[in-house]
Write an enzyme that holds these catalytic residues in place. Structure first.
Site, mmCIF file in Angstrom:
data_model
loop_
_atom_site.group_PDB
_atom_site.id
_atom_site.type_symbol
_atom_site.label_atom_id
_atom_site.label_comp_id
_atom_site.label_asym_id
_atom_site.label_seq_id
_atom_site.Cartn_x
_atom_site.Cartn_y
_atom_site.Cartn_z
ATOM 1 N N HIS A 56 0.833 -1.193 0.000
ATOM 2 C CA HIS A 56 0.000 0.000 0.000
ATOM 3 C C HIS A 56 0.875 1.254 0.000
ATOM 4 O O HIS A 56 2.091 1.182 0.188
ATOM 5 C CB HIS A 56 -0.928 -0.005 1.205
ATOM 6 C CG HIS A 56 -2.021 -1.033 1.109
ATOM 7 N ND1 HIS A 56 -3.041 -1.119 2.036
ATOM 8 C CD2 HIS A 56 -2.263 -2.010 0.200
ATOM 9 C CE1 HIS A 56 -3.857 -2.103 1.705
ATOM 10 N NE2 HIS A 56 -3.399 -2.660 0.600
ATOM 11 N N GLU A 58 1.299 3.685 2.097
ATOM 12 C CA GLU A 58 2.038 3.994 3.315
ATOM 13 C C GLU A 58 3.347 3.200 3.402
ATOM 14 O O GLU A 58 4.416 3.750 3.723
ATOM 15 C CB GLU A 58 1.173 3.678 4.548
ATOM 16 C CG GLU A 58 -0.110 4.496 4.621
ATOM 17 C CD GLU A 58 -1.304 3.821 3.954
ATOM 18 O OE1 GLU A 58 -2.429 3.979 4.471
ATOM 19 O OE2 GLU A 58 -1.112 3.130 2.924
ATOM 20 N N ARG A 193 -10.948 5.134 -20.600
ATOM 21 C CA ARG A 193 -10.694 3.690 -20.652
ATOM 22 C C ARG A 193 -9.535 3.304 -19.744
ATOM 23 O O ARG A 193 -9.576 2.276 -19.071
ATOM 24 C CB ARG A 193 -10.385 3.266 -22.089
ATOM 25 C CG ARG A 193 -11.579 3.266 -23.023
ATOM 26 C CD ARG A 193 -11.185 2.782 -24.411
ATOM 27 N NE ARG A 193 -12.327 2.756 -25.323
ATOM 28 C CZ ARG A 193 -12.262 2.357 -26.575
ATOM 29 N NH1 ARG A 193 -11.100 1.973 -27.100
ATOM 30 N NH2 ARG A 193 -13.351 2.354 -27.337
ATOM 31 N N THR A 205 -23.542 -3.295 -31.346
ATOM 32 C CA THR A 205 -22.358 -2.448 -31.518
ATOM 33 C C THR A 205 -21.179 -3.272 -32.020
ATOM 34 O O THR A 205 -20.425 -2.845 -32.899
ATOM 35 C CB THR A 205 -22.000 -1.759 -30.193
ATOM 36 O OG1 THR A 205 -23.067 -0.895 -29.795
ATOM 37 C CG2 THR A 205 -20.719 -0.944 -30.317
ATOM 38 N N ASP A 209 -19.673 -2.204 -35.621
ATOM 39 C CA ASP A 209 -18.442 -1.407 -35.592
ATOM 40 C C ASP A 209 -17.160 -2.221 -35.427
ATOM 41 O O ASP A 209 -16.076 -1.703 -35.681
ATOM 42 C CB ASP A 209 -18.514 -0.389 -34.444
ATOM 43 C CG ASP A 209 -19.647 0.615 -34.623
ATOM 44 O OD1 ASP A 209 -20.080 0.796 -35.770
ATOM 45 O OD2 ASP A 209 -20.076 1.199 -33.613
ATOM 46 N N ARG A 216 -5.463 3.127 -26.357
ATOM 47 C CA ARG A 216 -4.446 3.357 -27.388
ATOM 48 C C ARG A 216 -3.789 4.724 -27.303
ATOM 49 O O ARG A 216 -2.598 4.845 -27.543
ATOM 50 C CB ARG A 216 -5.072 3.154 -28.773
ATOM 51 C CG ARG A 216 -5.555 1.720 -29.000
ATOM 52 C CD ARG A 216 -6.005 1.490 -30.433
ATOM 53 N NE ARG A 216 -7.161 2.274 -30.832
ATOM 54 C CZ ARG A 216 -8.423 1.934 -30.523
ATOM 55 N NH1 ARG A 216 -8.689 0.858 -29.797
ATOM 56 N NH2 ARG A 216 -9.438 2.686 -30.936
ATOM 57 N N GLU A 284 -20.033 1.837 -23.356
ATOM 58 C CA GLU A 284 -19.839 2.391 -24.697
ATOM 59 C C GLU A 284 -20.841 1.732 -25.638
ATOM 60 O O GLU A 284 -20.538 1.429 -26.787
ATOM 61 C CB GLU A 284 -18.404 2.167 -25.175
ATOM 62 C CG GLU A 284 -17.377 2.968 -24.401
ATOM 63 C CD GLU A 284 -16.090 3.179 -25.165
ATOM 64 O OE1 GLU A 284 -16.150 3.451 -26.382
ATOM 65 O OE2 GLU A 284 -15.017 3.069 -24.554
#
Length: 348
Positions: A56, A58, A193, A205, A209, A216, A284
């Site tokens: 962590h 700390e 993202r 979708t 697409d 990227r 999305e």
């Protein structure tokens, strides 16, 4: 004991917050946290939580102080942490133990632990060992940083952000062209993202697409520990999805999940949290699936990239007519982005 003032506390907490942001998108199901150790105005060590299962913030800050040759200076120092330090055993030992062992005499932290089982517990543990504690320093900023994680802790499902790119007339497509948004807005979306654990699309979708749904070109460099987000495809019939789709054939194919005939969206979200550790989910998807999430009351945040065009295209942002009830924005922002405007806010 380290000398300090309220102004100094805010200054050093700002540095801890800067470090914590380096962990956005890599720490789930843990929160991003930053820590800075200071004595008499001198920085001794600093660190941030990088990935779940490892040290962590700390402990990394204490190790950094040792590396800088400040082991003895830790006695009587102050540590600034963006989130209440953990005081129970998980995959790593309690950070309160490390603070006590290092001889640090004062702890300043920002956000409190949202889990009632642990909230404020660190204060008692530390104060039993004579360590002064100041809580809720720069609390609003620290809480904003861990908002998706805190939500997931309380609800056992991800924080859901809907990202939409559309035209002035509420259309998702342009004739003969795939992209609506300008280059700056595309980079903004890739930064989202980077900070997400999973991206969800519908089968339509995917068929139309063939998106890669990968990171990227975000604003900042992608950390080497960052895995590509899970790619979740929701469909009525998985057999109709194209085998040649990028999400099934690229180097990240193992990060693709299919969810078929999902009747209970909330149950699906719970499973993503429990099984894949998804804290921050990005939608999305197309208008029909987006509408389903809205009507189920499962969208927490709305990010709309508005491009100054009128296309009259066939794909509407939200198909159909009135929803059962209206949704309102809170904490809204208008962000200029090249030729576009980005509208961002919480869904109430």
């Amino acid at each position: 004991m380290d000398t300090y003032s309220i102004d100094q506390d805010s200054l050093w907490m700002a540095r801890a917050l800067e470090l914590a942001h380096k962990g956005l998108g890599t720490t789930s199901p843990n929160p991003p946290v930053g820590a800075v150790i200071v004595k008499n105005g001198v920085l001794l060590g600093e660190g941030w939580h990088e990935v779940a299962g490892e040290a962590h913030a700390e402990r990394r800050a204490i190790a950094n102080a040792y590396l800088r040759g400040h082991a003895e200076d830790l006695v009587g120092s102050t540590i600034y942490i963006t989130l209440e330090p953990c005081s129970s055993h998980g995959k790593t030992p309690p950070c309160t133990d490390a603070i006590i062992a290092a001889g640090i005499s004062r702890v300043v932290y920002g956000a409190v632990d949202p889990d009632e089982r642990h909230r404020g517990r660190a204060d008692a543990v530390l104060q039993e060992h004579g360590i002064a504690v100041r809580s809720e320093c720069c609390a609003a900023t620290c809480e904003l940083l861990v908002r998706p994680w805190a939500y997931s802790v309380l609800h056992k499902r991800p924080w859901v952000t809907a990202k939409i790119a559309c035209t002035l007339d509420g259309r998702l497509t342009r004739a003969g062209l795939r992209w609506l948004s300008c280059e700056e807005s595309v980079r903004f979306a890739h930064q989202m993202r980077l900070e997400s654990d999973a991206i969800l699309v519908g089968g339509n979708t995917l068929r139309a697409d063939n998106p890669a749904l990968t990171i990227r070109k975000p604003y900042r460099e992608v950390p080497f520990v960052k895995k590509q987000p899970w790619r979740v495809v929701m469909t009525r019939d998985a057999s109709t999805l194209p085998d040649t789709a990028k999400v099934f054939t690229d180097e990240h194919a193992s990060r693709t999940l299919i969810r078929e005939n999902v009747g209970d969206l909330k149950a699906m979200l719970h499973a993503l949290y429990e099984q894949q550790g998804v804290v921050n989910l990005m939608l999305e998807c197309g208008g029909n699936l987006l509408r389903a999430f809205l009507e189920a009351g499962l969208v927490n945040e709305w990010v709309q990239i508005l491009t100054p065009r009128i296309t009259g295209g066939p794909d509407a942002l939200l198909p159909g007519y009135f929803m059962p009830c209206e949704r309102f924005f809170e904490q809204e922002e208008l962000i200029p982005s090249g030729q576009d405007i980005i509208i961002r806010g919480l869904i109430h």
